[in-house]
Design an enzyme around this catalytic site. Structure first.
Site, PDB file in Angstrom:
ATOM      1  N   HIS A 119      -7.759   9.543  -1.454  1.00 24.67           N
ATOM      2  CA  HIS A 119      -7.032   9.579  -0.190  1.00 24.67           C
ATOM      3  C   HIS A 119      -7.818  10.238   0.944  1.00 24.67           C
ATOM      4  CE1 HIS A 119      -2.608   9.383   1.295  1.00 24.67           C
ATOM      5  NE2 HIS A 119      -3.443   9.181   2.288  1.00 24.67           N
TER       6      HIS A 119
ATOM      7  N   LYS B  47      -3.083   5.846  -4.098  1.00 26.35           N
ATOM      8  CA  LYS B  47      -4.185   6.765  -3.802  1.00 26.35           C
ATOM      9  C   LYS B  47      -3.994   8.094  -4.534  1.00 26.35           C
ATOM     10  CE  LYS B  47      -3.790   4.903   0.888  1.00 26.35           C
ATOM     11  NZ  LYS B  47      -2.377   4.492   0.804  1.00 26.35           N
TER      12      LYS B  47
ATOM     13  N   ASP C 223       0.845  -1.201   0.000  1.00 28.52           N
ATOM     14  CA  ASP C 223       0.000   0.000   0.000  1.00 28.52           C
ATOM     15  C   ASP C 223       0.877   1.245   0.000  1.00 28.52           C
ATOM     16  OD1 ASP C 223      -2.914   1.214   0.899  1.00 28.52           O
ATOM     17  OD2 ASP C 223      -1.248   2.290   1.830  1.00 28.52           O
TER      18      ASP C 223
ATOM     19  N   TYR D 183       2.892  10.113  -0.645  1.00 29.12           N
ATOM     20  CA  TYR D 183       4.012   9.555   0.103  1.00 29.12           C
ATOM     21  C   TYR D 183       5.349   9.801  -0.600  1.00 29.12           C
ATOM     22  CZ  TYR D 183       0.400   6.701   2.471  1.00 29.12           C
ATOM     23  OH  TYR D 183      -0.702   6.247   3.149  1.00 29.12           O
TER      24      TYR D 183
END
Length: 277
Positions: free
Chosen positions: A110, A77, A47, A52
């Site tokens: 998200h 996401k 994931d 990120y």
């Protein structure tokens, strides 16, 4: 997938491993090694998210692993600033390129960011990707019951997954109930409360009883209640330890003792912090 890990069946029939590996807050240069260690330990579900900044690191690890693509389950996401129909489609292409994949297993919104009034259009874009076969399942993250109701009412497409912060100190019961009502799988991020609950007496005593670690006990608590869980670590020994949670079972009393730890225990950034981006 790894036969050690049970699958959950999503509402469109897709099988998703119940235990996956998360890479939140892992810098991209460290991500490849962390994901490689996870794959070596047996994880097959990874994931990540655009925000990120480590999708490329995940992609490198997947490519270098030699594991057949059909054995992997990859989630990413769409970020808040990319919400909207056309911009979501562009963001998906960008993420897919960084991951080095031609298809995604699960794509999530998200955060709902309701003040931007774009999450329904974003959801329609995810529906397009699903219809085109570019993603096997679509879902959401951090959506509350009212957001879910609106998505479903306005589009008719029910999310397959809702990924929310959930751990013994913050059990998000209203959202979990809404997920269950609509046939949406609940996926827990920050499942160990960043370690905040691991010193609780009830957790440590249960761990001693099962010759397990407190982290293994909390992960087992999630799994036995049907949730998907994605613990994160960059330490190979901890990564392997978090995977080794299928050799024991908690009793009903032990599950209840962990349930009783609920308090106002949010450990991650609050929505207002995330939504500023």
């Amino acid at each position: 997938m790894n036969p050690t890990v049970p699958d959950v069946t999503l509402n469109n029939g897709v099988q998703m491993p119940q235990l996956g590996f998360g890479v939140f807050q892992v810098p991209d240069p460290e991500t490849t090694a962390a994901v490689a260690a996870a794959l070596d330990a047996g994880y097959r579900s990874i994931d990540t998210a655009a925000i990120y900044g480590n999708e490329a690191g995940v992609g490198r690890a997947l490519a270098e692993s030699g594991i057949d693509r059909e054995q992997l389950f990859v989630t990413t996401k769409v970020w808040n600033s990319d919400q909207g129909f056309d911009s979501t489609l562009r963001a998906f292409d960008t993420s897919l390129g960084k991951l080095g994949l031609d298809r995604l297993d699960l794509y999530l919104i998200h955060w709902p960011t309701p003040e931007r009034e774009l999450f329904v259009d974003t959801w329609r874009a995810l529906g397009r990707l699903l219809d085109e076969g570019r993603v096997r399942a679509v879902g959401v993250s951090n959506f509350e019951p009212a957001h879910l109701e609106r998505l479903i009412a306005e589009t008719g497409l029910v999310p397959a997954v809702n990924q929310v912060e959930l751990h013994p100190a913050l059990q998000n019961r209203a959202t979990v109930a809404a997920n269950h009502r609509h046939g949406i799988v609940t996926e827990a991020w920050s499942p160990l409360a960043q370690g905040a609950v691991l010193g609780e007496a009830s957790v440590t005593s249960i761990a001693a009883r099962h010759d397990a670690t407190p982290a293994q006990v909390v992960l087992r608590w999630h799994l036995q209640q049907g949730r998907v869980v994605i613990p994160k670590s960059v330490t190979p020994s901890r990564i392997a330890e978090n995977f080794d949670v299928f050799g024991f079972e908690l009793s009903a009393d032990e599950l209840a003792a962990i349930d009783a730890l609920e308090r106002d225990g949010r450990t991650g950034p609050h929505p207002v912090e995330f939504n500023a981006a």
